[in-house]
Motif scaffolding. Structure first.
Motif: not given
Length: 201
Positions: A126, A130-131, A163-164, A166-167, A170
């Motif tokens: 990632l 995100c990481r 955001t969480r 979406r991450c 991914k």
């Protein structure tokens, strides 16, 4: 699978010893966990790890895509584990009752080790944003403080939830590229990465 993983595999093909050592460190936990799942003892699992990576070294050119490497390693580890298990059975080898490894690691524990190893590699693939967010939310504490997380990763408090999501999506895509994949629910369990292939927490 990240461009870094592809680059690492390409460097291994050129004989880069540092790249090879890094690749072994990244994937040894998965190979060891597969061997333990077959009921092998610690020394036998070490033999499986060594044998699998010797085999990989001979067949690096056969791994066309870096994303397929974990699946190839898991399959090869299972086959080598079965071979060693048959050899042990023929020899009648057994552990003493009071040996600390006489009771094998439970299937659930091994699943957690395997998942933790895959999640660790997925996080590495990632982007840093995100990481850092997923690490702060799931791997460092059972009860994350969103205000502190917001300040640490530089994401507005109200944006952490979207955001969480979406991450996680991914990360799920990255893990799905590996053999068997992982569900989003598995990821959200927050299993921590393992530092050595002899175990995790």
């Amino acid at each position: 699978m990240s461009a870094e993983a592809k680059d690492l595999l390409d460097r291994c093909r050129t004989g880069d010893e540092r790249a090879w050592n890094e690749l072994v460190r990244e994937h040894a936990g998965l190979v060891y966990a597969v061997a333990r799942r077959q009921g092998l003892r610690e020394a036998e699992c070490d033999d499986v790890v060594q044998s699998v990576f010797v085999t990989l070294l001979k067949h690096l050119d056969a791994i066309e895509e870096a994303a397929k490497l974990p699946g190839w390693l898991a399959t090869t580890a299972r086959r080598e584990s079965w071979r060693i298990a048959r050899r042990v059975a023929r020899g009648g080898a057994a552990l003493e009752a009071d040996h600390p490894l006489a009771s094998p690691i439970s299937g659930d524990a091994l699943e957690r080790i395997e998942l933790a190893d895959r999640v660790r590699r997925g996080l590495e693939a990632l982007g840093p944003k995100c990481r850092d967010l997923l690490t702060a939310l799931f791997l460092e504490t059972d009860h994350p403080d969103y205000e502190r997380v917001s300040q640490r990763v530089g994401i507005p408090f109200g944006s952490i939830g979207p955001t969480r999501a979406r991450c996680l999506a991914k990360l799920a895509e990255i893990l799905a590229a590996e053999e068997g994949g992982s569900s989003r629910n598995d990821i959200e369990r927050g299993n921590p990465p393992i530092s050595r292939y002899h175990g995790g927490s």
